[in-house]
Scaffold this active site. Structure first.
Site: not given
Ligand SMILES: [Fe+2]
Length: 481
Positions: A195, A327, A354
């Site tokens: 990311d 998540h 994440h």
């Molecule tokens: Fe992510």
């Protein structure tokens, strides 16, 4: 060796007795620190960190990553915007004598209504280990000069210091994280767990934000390699825009040396660096049985020579063990596929991102379950890795503040704050690991980690982490076989 193990066992028993007395042995901790919220806002396009360098067709967005498996090559990348210009890199070991040259190539892509600049990639090869190299790009027009240092030749006791950054983005907090990391000047390379730019959060995945991100991080990544992992914000799959090639901007911009480790795609690969063997996995590429990634990893683990690179580190984006309510269990299917190998081959550390927070687990595994036996609870396992979530780089999406309660037994420490970590490998048995929260500039969580050591007959002996008392985050201790 037997005498050492005997002494080690005594040390283990003593420390665990101490731990039981203190009621702290293998207990998890949820930090009570709560960071102020609300500042995870992207920096504006005219922010000084996004400024393009002056000069006609000046190279911008300069970044480097390891260029082959053993660290004797470097991939140098940059972007020019007015015209292609030269893809040549001049380099050398003396600042004023760049007597080597390598020729690269340039490429370009479109994404919906965006057309990229001219993206140059040039691999410089046959570098000496442990040398400082100076390099120049923009040859014939506006020349810009940088430098990097190659890693020392791999060996079991070669010290090396890694930075850990994930989910960075380009907010004001991202800038604080990067500046904080830069202040830890010992780190020599970054293990980036995915990311990068978060450009896909903008209308039409505005790829201008890929450019601004690359200008923002140039101040570090032009000088030390960042080892890239692909996250979900790299997918850029947008069929509604006619963009159906996953990872298009990322793969045009951020090459990896995947072919050198026998991989068939840039999203999973391995590199050696000093005493560490780093395996990068792709959470968003196929990983089921018989897939290319599965077959590659199956063949990869037996290749790791722990006598040469005793530290075995895996990077991925979606964590397997995560006790935040964000998540949750997204890494579960990959865990089911690959965790038995991680235990069998005694992976030391798994870093993931994440989840926008920090978490460290005990050494745990969950590999006993077979559908009918009901054994689905993670257990303490000295052959298993420590799992660390370090997705706390500071992107615009903000922090993951909501956690499962009570804290699961597998979770050793967790705190929703932005930050980064430093893994300082000393030799084959010791590394110092610290998570640095952004707010106070000091190490919030410092751990001393031991490592499997080799017995005289070549067997791997597993060590517990040596205890290293810090007020906020420590773990238990001792030797075992
Ligand atoms: Fe992510």
């Amino acid at each position: 060796m037997a005498g050492r193990r005997g002494a080690g066992a005594a040390v283990a028993a003593w420390w665990c007795a101490v731990g039981l007395l203190l009621g702290a042995c293998l207990a998890g901790q949820t930090s009570e620190y709560r960071r102020r919220l609300g500042s995870a806002v992207d920096m504006p396009l005219d922010a000084d960190v996004f400024r393009a360098p002056p000069g006609h067709n000046a190279p911008q967005q300069v970044h480097i990553t390891q260029g082959n498996h053993d660290g004797t090559a470097m991939i140098i990348s940059w972007v020019t915007t007015s015209e292609p210009g030269s893809s040549t890199v001049l380099y050398g070991t003396a600042k004023d004598n760049l007597n080597f040259s390598a020729n690269g190539k340039h490429t370009q892509y479109t994404f919906y209504n965006y057309t990229s600049g001219y993206i140059h990639h040039c691999t410089v090869k046959n570098l000496e280990f442990d040398r400082k190299y100076y390099y120049a790009v923009g040859i014939g027009q506006t020349v810009r000069k940088f430098w990097f240092r190659t890693p020392p030749k791999s060996g079991p006791d070669v010290p090396y210091t890694f930075g850990l950054i994930g989910d960075l983005g380009q907010s004001f907090d991202s800038n604080i994280t990067l500046a904080h990391y830069e202040s830890n000047s010992k780190a020599q390379a970054v293990l980036f767990v995915g990311d990068l730019s978060y450009a896909d959060n903008y209308p039409y995945h505005d790829n201008v934000r890929w450019d601004t991100w690359a200008r923002f991080v140039e101040r570090n990544v032009a000088y030390q390699p960042w080892i890239w992992t692909a996250g979900n914000h790299e997918i850029d799959f947008a069929p509604e825009l006619g963009e159906t090639k996953p990872f298009k901007p990322y793969s045009y911009r951020y090459p990896t040396p995947y072919k050198d480790s026998g991989s068939t795609a840039p999203y999973w690969y391995s590199v050696k660096r000093a005493s560490a063997y780093i395996i990068v996995l792709a959470s968003y590429s196929s990983y089921g049985k018989y897939t290319p990634q599965y077959k590659w990893l199956e063949a990869e683990f037996p290749k790791v020579n722990r006598s040469e690179t005793p530290w075995l580190i895996v990077l991925m984006h979606a964590p397997w063990y995560n006790s935040y309510n964000y998540h949750y269990m997204e890494g579960e299917t990959m865990r089911v596929m690959y965790e038995p190998w991680f235990v069998k081959y005694k992976v030391d550390l798994v870093f993931a991102g994440h989840v926008h927070a920090y978490e460290r687990t005990h050494r745990i595994s969950n590999v006993a379950y077979n559908i009918v036996n009901g054994l689905c609870t993670p257990v303490h396992d000295q052959s298993a890795p420590v799992y660390i979530t370090i997705g706390d780089g500071g992107n615009q999406e903000g922090l993951a503040t909501n956690m499962t309660a009570p804290q699961p037994a597998y979770s050793a420490f967790r705190e929703p704050s932005f930050g980064h970590a430093i893994l300082d490998i000393k030799n084959r048995t010791h590394a110092y690991y610290a998570w640095h929260r952004n707010q106070d500039g000091s190490a919030m969580a410092a751990d001393s980690m031991c490592h499997p050591i080799l017995a005289a007959d070549g067997r791997l002996l597993r060590q517990f982490p040596v205890i290293d008392i810090h007020t906020d985050d420590s773990w238990c201790c001792g030797y075992s076989t």
